[in-house]
Design a protein around this motif. Structure first.
Motif, PDB file in Angstrom:
ATOM      1  N   SER A   1       0.852  -1.184   0.000  1.00 13.34           N
ATOM      2  CA  SER A   1       0.000   0.000   0.000  1.00 13.34           C
ATOM      3  C   SER A   1       0.888   1.235   0.000  1.00 13.34           C
ATOM      4  O   SER A   1       2.058   1.193   0.416  1.00 13.34           O
ATOM      5  CB  SER A   1      -0.897   0.026   1.243  1.00 13.34           C
ATOM      6  N   ALA A   2       0.355   2.350  -0.465  1.00 19.18           N
ATOM      7  CA  ALA A   2       1.147   3.582  -0.539  1.00 19.18           C
ATOM      8  C   ALA A   2       1.650   4.005   0.838  1.00 19.18           C
ATOM      9  O   ALA A   2       2.815   4.398   0.993  1.00 19.18           O
ATOM     10  CB  ALA A   2       0.310   4.693  -1.161  1.00 19.18           C
ATOM     11  N   THR A   3       0.779   3.921   1.836  1.00 19.86           N
ATOM     12  CA  THR A   3       1.167   4.306   3.199  1.00 19.86           C
ATOM     13  C   THR A   3       2.283   3.427   3.715  1.00 19.86           C
ATOM     14  O   THR A   3       3.251   3.902   4.331  1.00 19.86           O
ATOM     15  CB  THR A   3      -0.047   4.214   4.140  1.00 19.86           C
ATOM     16  N   ASN A   4       2.161   2.123   3.452  1.00 26.04           N
ATOM     17  CA  ASN A   4       3.159   1.182   3.941  1.00 26.04           C
ATOM     18  C   ASN A   4       4.500   1.384   3.254  1.00 26.04           C
ATOM     19  O   ASN A   4       5.550   1.352   3.900  1.00 26.04           O
ATOM     20  CB  ASN A   4       2.682  -0.249   3.724  1.00 26.04           C
ATOM     21  N   ILE A   5       4.486   1.588   1.937  1.00 28.00           N
ATOM     22  CA  ILE A   5       5.735   1.784   1.196  1.00 28.00           C
ATOM     23  C   ILE A   5       6.480   3.011   1.718  1.00 28.00           C
ATOM     24  O   ILE A   5       7.693   2.968   1.948  1.00 28.00           O
ATOM     25  CB  ILE A   5       5.451   1.918  -0.315  1.00 28.00           C
ATOM     26  N   ALA A   6       5.763   4.090   1.957  1.00 28.73           N
ATOM     27  CA  ALA A   6       6.395   5.312   2.456  1.00 28.73           C
ATOM     28  C   ALA A   6       6.991   5.096   3.844  1.00 28.73           C
ATOM     29  O   ALA A   6       8.125   5.517   4.125  1.00 28.73           O
ATOM     30  CB  ALA A   6       5.379   6.446   2.486  1.00 28.73           C
ATOM     31  N   ALA A   7       6.235   4.411   4.714  1.00 29.24           N
ATOM     32  CA  ALA A   7       6.705   4.184   6.083  1.00 29.24           C
ATOM     33  C   ALA A   7       7.881   3.215   6.104  1.00 29.24           C
ATOM     34  O   ALA A   7       8.862   3.418   6.840  1.00 29.24           O
ATOM     35  CB  ALA A   7       5.561   3.644   6.937  1.00 29.24           C
ATOM     36  N   ALA A   8       7.799   2.163   5.298  1.00 27.57           N
ATOM     37  CA  ALA A   8       8.879   1.177   5.262  1.00 27.57           C
ATOM     38  C   ALA A   8      10.152   1.779   4.695  1.00 27.57           C
ATOM     39  O   ALA A   8      11.254   1.502   5.189  1.00 27.57           O
ATOM     40  CB  ALA A   8       8.448  -0.027   4.429  1.00 27.57           C
ATOM     41  N   ALA A   9      10.016   2.600   3.670  1.00 28.13           N
ATOM     42  CA  ALA A   9      11.193   3.259   3.097  1.00 28.13           C
ATOM     43  C   ALA A   9      11.862   4.163   4.126  1.00 28.13           C
ATOM     44  O   ALA A   9      13.098   4.185   4.237  1.00 28.13           O
ATOM     45  CB  ALA A   9      10.806   4.061   1.862  1.00 28.13           C
ATOM     46  N   ALA A  10      11.055   4.893   4.890  1.00 32.52           N
ATOM     47  CA  ALA A  10      11.611   5.769   5.925  1.00 32.52           C
ATOM     48  C   ALA A  10      12.368   4.958   6.969  1.00 32.52           C
ATOM     49  O   ALA A  10      13.453   5.358   7.421  1.00 32.52           O
ATOM     50  CB  ALA A  10      10.491   6.576   6.576  1.00 32.52           C
ATOM     51  N   ALA A  11      11.803   3.812   7.351  1.00 31.78           N
ATOM     52  CA  ALA A  11      12.459   2.963   8.345  1.00 31.78           C
ATOM     53  C   ALA A  11      13.764   2.382   7.791  1.00 31.78           C
ATOM     54  O   ALA A  11      14.777   2.312   8.501  1.00 31.78           O
ATOM     55  CB  ALA A  11      11.516   1.838   8.767  1.00 31.78           C
ATOM     56  N   SER A  12      13.759   1.965   6.518  1.00 32.87           N
ATOM     57  CA  SER A  12      14.977   1.431   5.903  1.00 32.87           C
ATOM     58  C   SER A  12      16.057   2.504   5.801  1.00 32.87           C
ATOM     59  O   SER A  12      17.232   2.240   6.079  1.00 32.87           O
ATOM     60  CB  SER A  12      14.667   0.866   4.515  1.00 32.87           C
ATOM     61  N   LEU A  13      15.675   3.698   5.406  1.00 37.79           N
ATOM     62  CA  LEU A  13      16.634   4.791   5.315  1.00 37.79           C
ATOM     63  C   LEU A  13      17.264   5.082   6.668  1.00 37.79           C
ATOM     64  O   LEU A  13      18.474   5.344   6.763  1.00 37.79           O
ATOM     65  CB  LEU A  13      15.954   6.043   4.768  1.00 37.79           C
ATOM     66  N   GLN A  14      16.462   5.019   7.714  1.00 38.59           N
ATOM     67  CA  GLN A  14      16.992   5.278   9.062  1.00 38.59           C
ATOM     68  C   GLN A  14      17.971   4.182   9.475  1.00 38.59           C
ATOM     69  O   GLN A  14      19.054   4.486  10.009  1.00 38.59           O
ATOM     70  CB  GLN A  14      15.846   5.359  10.067  1.00 38.59           C
ATOM     71  N   ARG A  15      17.607   2.918   9.230  1.00 37.16           N
ATOM     72  CA  ARG A  15      18.508   1.828   9.603  1.00 37.16           C
ATOM     73  C   ARG A  15      19.804   1.878   8.797  1.00 37.16           C
ATOM     74  O   ARG A  15      20.885   1.595   9.317  1.00 37.16           O
ATOM     75  CB  ARG A  15      17.810   0.480   9.406  1.00 37.16           C
ATOM     76  N   LEU A  16      19.702   2.222   7.534  1.00 33.54           N
ATOM     77  CA  LEU A  16      20.881   2.301   6.670  1.00 33.54           C
ATOM     78  C   LEU A  16      21.706   3.557   6.931  1.00 33.54           C
ATOM     79  O   LEU A  16      22.866   3.638   6.514  1.00 33.54           O
ATOM     80  CB  LEU A  16      20.463   2.269   5.198  1.00 33.54           C
ATOM     81  N   GLY A  17      21.109   4.535   7.602  1.00 35.80           N
ATOM     82  CA  GLY A  17      21.827   5.769   7.909  1.00 35.80           C
ATOM     83  C   GLY A  17      22.172   6.572   6.676  1.00 35.80           C
ATOM     84  O   GLY A  17      23.229   7.203   6.595  1.00 35.80           O
ATOM     85  N   THR A  18      21.269   6.558   5.692  1.00 30.66           N
ATOM     86  CA  THR A  18      21.507   7.262   4.438  1.00 30.66           C
ATOM     87  C   THR A  18      20.253   8.022   4.051  1.00 30.66           C
ATOM     88  O   THR A  18      19.174   7.760   4.583  1.00 30.66           O
ATOM     89  CB  THR A  18      21.904   6.262   3.327  1.00 30.66           C
ATOM     90  N   ASP A  19      20.384   8.956   3.114  1.00 33.20           N
ATOM     91  CA  ASP A  19      19.191   9.696   2.687  1.00 33.20           C
ATOM     92  C   ASP A  19      18.680   9.232   1.330  1.00 33.20           C
ATOM     93  O   ASP A  19      17.751   9.822   0.780  1.00 33.20           O
ATOM     94  CB  ASP A  19      19.455  11.205   2.673  1.00 33.20           C
ATOM     95  N   TYR A  20      19.278   8.161   0.780  1.00 36.83           N
ATOM     96  CA  TYR A  20      18.758   7.594  -0.464  1.00 36.83           C
ATOM     97  C   TYR A  20      19.111   6.110  -0.563  1.00 36.83           C
ATOM     98  O   TYR A  20      20.111   5.652  -0.015  1.00 36.83           O
ATOM     99  CB  TYR A  20      19.303   8.337  -1.687  1.00 36.83           C
ATOM    100  N   ILE A  21      18.258   5.369  -1.249  1.00 30.34           N
ATOM    101  CA  ILE A  21      18.478   3.955  -1.559  1.00 30.34           C
ATOM    102  C   ILE A  21      18.668   3.850  -3.065  1.00 30.34           C
ATOM    103  O   ILE A  21      17.882   4.394  -3.838  1.00 30.34           O
ATOM    104  CB  ILE A  21      17.270   3.105  -1.106  1.00 30.34           C
ATOM    105  N   ASP A  22      19.709   3.163  -3.497  1.00 34.97           N
ATOM    106  CA  ASP A  22      20.016   3.103  -4.923  1.00 34.97           C
ATOM    107  C   ASP A  22      18.994   2.277  -5.713  1.00 34.97           C
ATOM    108  O   ASP A  22      18.602   2.657  -6.807  1.00 34.97           O
ATOM    109  CB  ASP A  22      21.413   2.513  -5.130  1.00 34.97           C
ATOM    110  N   LEU A  23      18.575   1.154  -5.149  1.00 33.79           N
ATOM    111  CA  LEU A  23      17.629   0.268  -5.824  1.00 33.79           C
ATOM    112  C   LEU A  23      16.653  -0.269  -4.782  1.00 33.79           C
ATOM    113  O   LEU A  23      17.057  -0.950  -3.844  1.00 33.79           O
ATOM    114  CB  LEU A  23      18.380  -0.881  -6.500  1.00 33.79           C
ATOM    115  N   TYR A  24      15.370   0.057  -4.961  1.00 35.23           N
ATOM    116  CA  TYR A  24      14.343  -0.312  -3.983  1.00 35.23           C
ATOM    117  C   TYR A  24      13.346  -1.251  -4.653  1.00 35.23           C
ATOM    118  O   TYR A  24      12.698  -0.892  -5.636  1.00 35.23           O
ATOM    119  CB  TYR A  24      13.638   0.946  -3.483  1.00 35.23           C
TER     120      TYR A  24
END
Length: 315
Positions: free
Chosen positions: A95-118
């Motif tokens: 879902s759109a809400t889930n994708i946005a929230a999951a991406a934010a959580a992944s970015l935080q764990r990775l300690g980066t402001d972008y993911i190269d391939l999602y």
């Protein structure tokens, strides 16, 4: 190096799997593997927000967190990072809400402001494709992800995603991550190879070594005792699988390399395959994987491996 589909990502032709990080290798060992991988010329690591929820005491995100702590050493520009959404217990589905929230959580764990391939890790029958594709498109336009990938999608589902994206002007995927290896050829070759080529998708196979079976180490039930991957690799322990391994070991002996090197080099020789995914739980497992990036099998060797591994669907 190889260009990833229609993207501008220039990747090493071996995609280091991060599923072992926080599972069969602790943080310190995982960092050693990443250090050795980059020092040997590697630049492409694969993860997912669900890795490795199956391990005792884990809740998901452990792999991303370990990669993030390594990136924090000032290594972000040296690594192309891929991760996925839809299977984390707290972020299921597309879902759109889930994708946005999951991406934010992944970015935080990775300690980066972008993911190269999602990646969309698996299809979500409960969410319209248009909603999911729009959510990924929004992440690209916001600069939070650079490119989109699909994993575990059927040919029909891939075609549908592209049709929807093209209709609405959304960014289209550049990569596909399917299961594909010498003992599991049928699904990709019969269904996915053509659709990958049609959409110019870079193919990054997972289970490239059949959960370790294609290393040649497993020839009997006893060989699996106490192994973390026994349940996954054990399903290939049959007449066909053992015949493939015998041939693989023979070709490897002729070339004076490891069976895993040959198995990955065979994959790399296939159309649309850009970088097979393989993981290492320790640094000493890495050389066999890295050697596959430069090993060129002869036409005769490819024919021998093709014949021995003629597609059989593994259930």
């Amino acid at each position: 190096m190889s260009i990833l589909g229609t993207s501008n990502l220039d990747v090493f032709p071996l995609n280091l799997g991060g599923n072992t990080f926080g599972w069969t290798s602790d943080e310190a060992t995982s960092h050693q593997v990443l250090d050795a991988f980059v020092q040997a010329g590697g630049n492409f690591v694969d993860s997912a927000d669900v890795y490795s929820v199956w391990a005792p005491g884990n809740s998901g995100g452990e792999s991303e967190a370990i990669i993030g702590s390594w990136l924090a050493k000032g290594q972000r520009e040296r690594l192309i990072v891929a991760t996925k959404v839809s299977q984390h217990p707290e972020f299921p589905g597309l879902s759109a809400t889930n994708i946005a929230a999951a991406a934010a959580a992944s970015l935080q764990r990775l300690g980066t402001d972008y993911i190269d391939l999602y990646y969309a890790h698996q299809p979500d029958d409960n969410t319209p494709v248009a909603e999911s594709a729009a959510a990924f498109d929004a992440l690209v336009r916001a600069g939070k992800i650079r490119h989109i990938g699909l994993s575990n999608f059927s040919a029909e589902q891939i075609d549908e995603w592209f049709a929807v994206a093209n209709e609405h002007g959304f960014v289209t995927p550049v990569a596909l991550q399917p299961q594909y290896n010498l003992v599991a050829r049928a699904e990709f070759e019969n269904e996915l190879a053509a659709v990958s080529a049609r959409h110019q998708l870079a193919v990054l196979p997972y289970f490239s070594l059949a959960s370790g079976f294609l290393t040649g180490k497993y020839r009997s039930e006893a060989d699996f005792e106490g192994k973390a991957r026994a349940g996954m690799a054990g399903r290939y322990l049959n007449e066909h699988g053992l015949s493939v391994v015998d041939t693989l070991v023979s070709v490897a002996a002729e070339l004076k390399v490891e069976p895993a090197t040959v198995a990955l080099a065979w994959l790399r020789s296939r159309e649309s395959i850009v970088a097979p995914i393989a993981s290492a739980s320790s640094v000493d497992q890495l050389p066999a994987l890295m050697d596959s990036a430069t090993l060129e099998l002869s036409g005769e060797q490819l024919e021998i491996l093709d014949a021995a591994s003629e597609p059989v669907q593994v259930s």
